[in-house]
Scaffold this active site. Structure first.
Site, PDB file in Angstrom:
ATOM      1  N   GLU A  93     -45.291   4.025  -3.445  1.00 42.80           N
ATOM      2  CA  GLU A  93     -44.377   3.249  -4.287  1.00 42.80           C
ATOM      3  C   GLU A  93     -43.387   2.465  -3.449  1.00 42.80           C
ATOM      4  O   GLU A  93     -42.956   2.933  -2.398  1.00 42.80           O
ATOM      5  CB  GLU A  93     -43.509   4.186  -5.130  1.00 42.80           C
ATOM      6  N   CYS A 106     -36.985  -1.196  -1.154  1.00 41.84           N
ATOM      7  CA  CYS A 106     -36.986   0.218  -0.769  1.00 41.84           C
ATOM      8  C   CYS A 106     -38.436   0.610  -0.510  1.00 41.84           C
ATOM      9  O   CYS A 106     -39.290   0.452  -1.381  1.00 41.84           O
ATOM     10  CB  CYS A 106     -36.396   1.039  -1.910  1.00 41.84           C
ATOM     11  N   CYS A 117     -37.305  19.065  -1.195  1.00 41.32           N
ATOM     12  CA  CYS A 117     -36.023  19.010  -1.916  1.00 41.32           C
ATOM     13  C   CYS A 117     -36.273  19.298  -3.398  1.00 41.32           C
ATOM     14  O   CYS A 117     -37.194  18.747  -3.999  1.00 41.32           O
ATOM     15  CB  CYS A 117     -35.358  17.640  -1.738  1.00 41.32           C
ATOM     16  N   CYS A 120     -36.473  16.433  -6.215  1.00 40.70           N
ATOM     17  CA  CYS A 120     -37.204  15.214  -5.879  1.00 40.70           C
ATOM     18  C   CYS A 120     -38.673  15.302  -6.283  1.00 40.70           C
ATOM     19  O   CYS A 120     -39.355  16.274  -5.975  1.00 40.70           O
ATOM     20  CB  CYS A 120     -37.091  14.958  -4.379  1.00 40.70           C
ATOM     21  N   CYS A 334     -37.531   8.318  -6.771  1.00 38.79           N
ATOM     22  CA  CYS A 334     -38.533   8.684  -5.776  1.00 38.79           C
ATOM     23  C   CYS A 334     -39.766   9.391  -6.330  1.00 38.79           C
ATOM     24  O   CYS A 334     -39.658  10.485  -6.862  1.00 38.79           O
ATOM     25  CB  CYS A 334     -37.876   9.711  -4.860  1.00 38.79           C
TER      26      CYS A 334
HETATM   27  N1  SAH Z   1     -36.471  11.813   2.846  1.00 38.54           N
HETATM   28  C1  SAH Z   1     -35.380  10.912   2.901  1.00 38.54           C
HETATM   29  C2  SAH Z   1     -35.569   9.615   2.149  1.00 38.54           C
HETATM   30  C3  SAH Z   1     -36.209   9.671   0.792  1.00 38.54           C
HETATM   31  S1  SAH Z   1     -35.260  10.231  -0.559  1.00 38.54           S
HETATM   32  C4  SAH Z   1     -34.094  11.607   2.468  1.00 38.54           C
HETATM   33  O1  SAH Z   1     -34.154  12.763   2.084  1.00 38.54           O
HETATM   34  O2  SAH Z   1     -33.034  11.021   2.571  1.00 38.54           O
HETATM   35  C5  SAH Z   1     -33.992   9.053  -0.834  1.00 38.54           C
HETATM   36  C6  SAH Z   1     -32.754   9.637  -1.480  1.00 38.54           C
HETATM   37  O3  SAH Z   1     -32.958   9.923  -2.876  1.00 38.54           O
HETATM   38  C7  SAH Z   1     -32.316  10.961  -0.869  1.00 38.54           C
HETATM   39  O4  SAH Z   1     -30.920  10.994  -0.763  1.00 38.54           O
HETATM   40  C8  SAH Z   1     -32.812  11.951  -1.884  1.00 38.54           C
HETATM   41  O5  SAH Z   1     -32.164  13.185  -1.743  1.00 38.54           O
HETATM   42  C9  SAH Z   1     -32.528  11.228  -3.163  1.00 38.54           C
HETATM   43  N2  SAH Z   1     -33.266  11.693  -4.342  1.00 38.54           N
HETATM   44  C10 SAH Z   1     -34.550  12.080  -4.438  1.00 38.54           C
HETATM   45  N3  SAH Z   1     -34.866  12.411  -5.707  1.00 38.54           N
HETATM   46  C11 SAH Z   1     -33.748  12.222  -6.430  1.00 38.54           C
HETATM   47  C12 SAH Z   1     -33.436  12.383  -7.816  1.00 38.54           C
HETATM   48  N4  SAH Z   1     -34.335  12.828  -8.685  1.00 38.54           N
HETATM   49  N5  SAH Z   1     -32.173  12.093  -8.203  1.00 38.54           N
HETATM   50  C13 SAH Z   1     -31.257  11.628  -7.322  1.00 38.54           C
HETATM   51  N6  SAH Z   1     -31.487  11.453  -6.026  1.00 38.54           N
HETATM   52  C14 SAH Z   1     -32.729  11.755  -5.581  1.00 38.54           C
END
Ligand code: SAH
Length: 352
Positions: A93, A106, A117, A120, A334
């Site tokens: 994506e 992005c 995480c 995510c 994401c």
């Molecule tokens: N792996 C990297 C980049 C990808 S995620 C990282 O962890 O930074 C990009 C950002 O979106 C990160 O800050 C992640 O924690 C956040 N993120 C992912 N899923 C999310 C969600 N459902 N709601 C809010 N932020 C989210």
């Protein structure tokens, strides 16, 4: 995919290759221009190169292109979310966003993610593989072609952990910002990481002028471990140390990303803790209201509470912005769209 990807070669490597093939030096400039400025999708298009040279190139190299599987445009803000198929059929994506200061893309850095995480969607099926530099560039090139608009900002914040695909991401950053190519200013590039401390130190030594964003999301190790498995490996103290080194080496202030999760990390105490961490580094804070995914029960912090949280930070002199939630109606978070398509129809987003 056995042939080498010509788009992943830097200018010096391309020049060496062109000379090895018995062509004049200026052919390397023409070739690099076709690949990265004109963003050609086949060797056949490269009309100022001889037929023979084009044939040799296509025998030796692949010129990867992405197939656009789906585009969703937000009715609210015009944000466009793309689902691309790579040559091996994997899906990634990317998102196109319009801001006052320019257009931003992005990109994803991996197919899936292994960081785990909790909030995510990208990580739910684990990691498939890292993307090549060419595949990261391809996302930007495909979007430029589709929109017909110039991209001035790039954020590596889509699916994947960029520092878990370190060498490819560093090569991509060089290609993206190279003066012979798209020449995006390093200051307009952000790389977001969940916090691989050793890799942050390594990146600091590359001396890019890019922005490093650390996904912090909690101010105590205990809380962070509940949200992010990587916190088992690196403590917040170690991460602050690594960010300090990044700042010293590059002169660039880091950003902390902080996804506010209702009832989990959004108290006044959390805000005070965050201010304490950000202060010494002069870090900018980006507050992101969590985007709830179907597979987890996380809820958003109320708007008033988000504002109070921001207020508390600003009172202590910390610069904090609330991220505009672009593309909420199009699986903006994401990994949501990819997952929906792979699973067949159902959205990973909670709201529908
Ligand atoms: N792996 C990297 C980049 C990808 S995620 C990282 O962890 O930074 C990009 C950002 O979106 C990160 O800050 C992640 O924690 C956040 N993120 C992912 N899923 C999310 C969600 N459902 N709601 C809010 N932020 C989210």
């Amino acid at each position: 995919m056995d042939k080498r990807s010509i788009k992943s070669l830097n200018y010096t490597e391309l020049l060496a290759e062109v000379e090895k093939l018995g062509e004049k030096k200026f052919r390397a400039d023409q070739l690099y221009d076709w690949i990265h400025c004109k963003q050609a999708r086949s060797f056949a298009e490269m009309s100022n190169l001889s037929n023979k040279f084009r044939e040799t190139l296509s025998e030796r190299y692949s010129l990867t292109v992405l197939r656009c599987e789906r585009v969703q445009e937000s009715a609210i803000d015009g944000t466009r979310k793309y689902l691309f198929a790579l040559e091996d059929g994997n899906l990634v994506e990317s998102v196109f966003m319009r801001y006052k200061h320019g257009n931003s893309v992005c990109i994803s850095s991996q197919v899936g993610c292994r960081m785990g995480c909790r909030f995510c969607a990208s990580t739910l099926d684990g990691l498939e593989r890292g993307l090549t530099p060419a595949e990261m560039l391809d996302q930007i090139y495909a979007i430029t072609r589709d929109t017909g608009e110039r991209v001035s900002n790039v954020v590596v914040m889509g699916t994947g952990e960029p520092l878990d695909n370190y060498d490819n991401v560093v090569r991509f950053l060089h290609l993206l910002t190279d003066e012979h190519g798209l020449h995006i200013s390093q200051r307009n590039v952000t790389v977001s990481t969940c916090g691989l401390a050793e890799r942050i130190r390594q990146l600091a030594k590359e001396h890019f002028q890019i922005t490093l964003a650390l996904s912090l999301h909690a101010v105590t190790d205990e809380k962070r471990r509940k949200l992010m498995p990587i916190a088992e490996k690196y403590s917040i103290a170690e991460l602050m140390d690594a960010c300090g080194e990044y700042f010293r080496e590059t002169g660039r202030r880091v950003t902390f990303e902080y996804s506010l999760v209702g009832g989990v990390n959004d108290t006044e105490e959390d805000a005070a803790g965050l201010a304490k961490l950000a202060g010494p580094l002069g870090a900018h804070i980006n507050l992101i209201p969590v985007n709830p995914i179907r597979e987890r029960d996380y809820v958003q912090t109320s708007r008033e509470r988000v504002l109070a949280f921001q207020n508390k930070l600003e009172k202590t002199g910390i610069n904090a912005t609330i991220r505009r939630e672009l593309g909420r109606d199009i699986d903006g978070a994401c990994g949501q769209l990819r997952r929906r398509v792979i699973r067949g129809g159902q959205s990973a987003g909670k709201e529908d």
